[in-house]
Write a protein that holds these residues in place. Structure first.
Motif, PDB file in Angstrom:
ATOM      1  N   ASN A  25       0.823  -1.198   0.000  1.00 59.35           N
ATOM      2  CA  ASN A  25       0.000   0.000   0.000  1.00 59.35           C
ATOM      3  C   ASN A  25       0.866   1.262   0.000  1.00 59.35           C
ATOM      4  O   ASN A  25       0.572   2.222  -0.704  1.00 59.35           O
ATOM      5  CB  ASN A  25      -0.949  -0.013   1.198  1.00 59.35           C
ATOM      6  CG  ASN A  25      -2.206   0.748   0.946  1.00 59.35           C
ATOM      7  OD1 ASN A  25      -2.723   0.765  -0.163  1.00 59.35           O
ATOM      8  ND2 ASN A  25      -2.709   1.378   1.984  1.00 59.35           N
ATOM      9  N   ARG A  26       1.935   1.257   0.797  1.00 61.43           N
ATOM     10  CA  ARG A  26       2.832   2.419   0.815  1.00 61.43           C
ATOM     11  C   ARG A  26       3.467   2.638  -0.553  1.00 61.43           C
ATOM     12  O   ARG A  26       3.681   3.778  -0.957  1.00 61.43           O
ATOM     13  CB  ARG A  26       3.901   2.249   1.879  1.00 61.43           C
ATOM     14  CG  ARG A  26       3.383   2.442   3.272  1.00 61.43           C
ATOM     15  CD  ARG A  26       4.496   2.474   4.313  1.00 61.43           C
ATOM     16  NE  ARG A  26       3.901   2.701   5.610  1.00 61.43           N
ATOM     17  CZ  ARG A  26       3.903   1.827   6.604  1.00 61.43           C
ATOM     18  NH1 ARG A  26       4.510   0.661   6.470  1.00 61.43           N
ATOM     19  NH2 ARG A  26       3.320   2.123   7.755  1.00 61.43           N
ATOM     20  N   ASP A  36      -2.358  -4.137  -0.679  1.00 60.75           N
ATOM     21  CA  ASP A  36      -2.091  -4.888   0.541  1.00 60.75           C
ATOM     22  C   ASP A  36      -1.390  -4.028   1.598  1.00 60.75           C
ATOM     23  O   ASP A  36      -0.445  -3.321   1.298  1.00 60.75           O
ATOM     24  CB  ASP A  36      -1.206  -6.069   0.152  1.00 60.75           C
ATOM     25  CG  ASP A  36      -1.004  -7.073   1.245  1.00 60.75           C
ATOM     26  OD1 ASP A  36      -1.002  -6.703   2.427  1.00 60.75           O
ATOM     27  OD2 ASP A  36      -0.842  -8.251   0.906  1.00 60.75           O
ATOM     28  N   SER A  37      -1.837  -4.117   2.845  1.00 60.39           N
ATOM     29  CA  SER A  37      -1.206  -3.337   3.914  1.00 60.39           C
ATOM     30  C   SER A  37      -0.465  -4.213   4.923  1.00 60.39           C
ATOM     31  O   SER A  37      -0.158  -3.767   6.025  1.00 60.39           O
ATOM     32  CB  SER A  37      -2.248  -2.477   4.618  1.00 60.39           C
ATOM     33  OG  SER A  37      -3.231  -3.293   5.211  1.00 60.39           O
ATOM     34  N   PHE A  82       0.033  -9.284  -6.156  1.00 59.28           N
ATOM     35  CA  PHE A  82      -0.258  -8.031  -6.853  1.00 59.28           C
ATOM     36  C   PHE A  82       0.160  -8.143  -8.320  1.00 59.28           C
ATOM     37  O   PHE A  82      -0.589  -7.762  -9.215  1.00 59.28           O
ATOM     38  CB  PHE A  82       0.468  -6.862  -6.182  1.00 59.28           C
ATOM     39  CG  PHE A  82       0.166  -5.528  -6.807  1.00 59.28           C
ATOM     40  CD1 PHE A  82      -0.866  -4.748  -6.324  1.00 59.28           C
ATOM     41  CD2 PHE A  82       0.913  -5.053  -7.882  1.00 59.28           C
ATOM     42  CE1 PHE A  82      -1.152  -3.518  -6.908  1.00 59.28           C
ATOM     43  CE2 PHE A  82       0.634  -3.836  -8.462  1.00 59.28           C
ATOM     44  CZ  PHE A  82      -0.404  -3.060  -7.971  1.00 59.28           C
ATOM     45  N   LEU A  83       1.344  -8.663  -8.562  1.00 56.84           N
ATOM     46  CA  LEU A  83       1.833  -8.792  -9.935  1.00 56.84           C
ATOM     47  C   LEU A  83       0.961  -9.720 -10.770  1.00 56.84           C
ATOM     48  O   LEU A  83       0.817  -9.523 -11.974  1.00 56.84           O
ATOM     49  CB  LEU A  83       3.291  -9.256  -9.944  1.00 56.84           C
ATOM     50  CG  LEU A  83       4.288  -8.237  -9.382  1.00 56.84           C
ATOM     51  CD1 LEU A  83       5.663  -8.880  -9.231  1.00 56.84           C
ATOM     52  CD2 LEU A  83       4.346  -6.996 -10.256  1.00 56.84           C
TER      53      LEU A  83
END
Length: 104
Positions: A25-26, A36-37, A82-83
């Motif tokens: 997320n950052r 995602d965090s 994510f990818l």
């Protein structure tokens, strides 16, 4: 949502988080993408910024996929999920840019 920005701009967004635990997320929020965090136990945001600094000059473009791929290469396993979603994300970005849909 932004497809890319200069490394200098990206660095300005995240420099104050250099010593914060890495989360996807950052890395993705500067591009307008919520992800995602889950915090890494071993990586900091600064590790990604350092890697980018070796690869890029300040005025060169960086995109969300670049930074998440680096996180994955450095061992952040959550980046793999994510990818895997990159085709879906790119499709949504294209729709937004063409005015065919809105990202919420």
């Amino acid at each position: 949502m932004r497809l890319s920005m200069t490394f200098k701009e990206y660095l300005q967004f995240l420099k104050s988080y250099s010593n914060a635990p890495l989360t996807l997320n950052r890395l993705t929020l500067p591009f307008g993408i919520i992800s995602d965090s889950v915090e890494s136990d071993t990586l900091l945001v600064g590790h990604i910024l350092d890697d980018l600094a070796v690869r890029l000059q300040g005025d060169e473009a960086v995109d969300c996929i670049d930074v998440v791929a680096i996180a994955y290469d450095l061992g952040h396993e959550n980046a793999g999920s994510f990818l895997d979603q990159v085709p879906y994300i790119m499709s949504r970005m294209a729709k937004e840019m063409s005015g065919g849909g809105h990202i919420h």
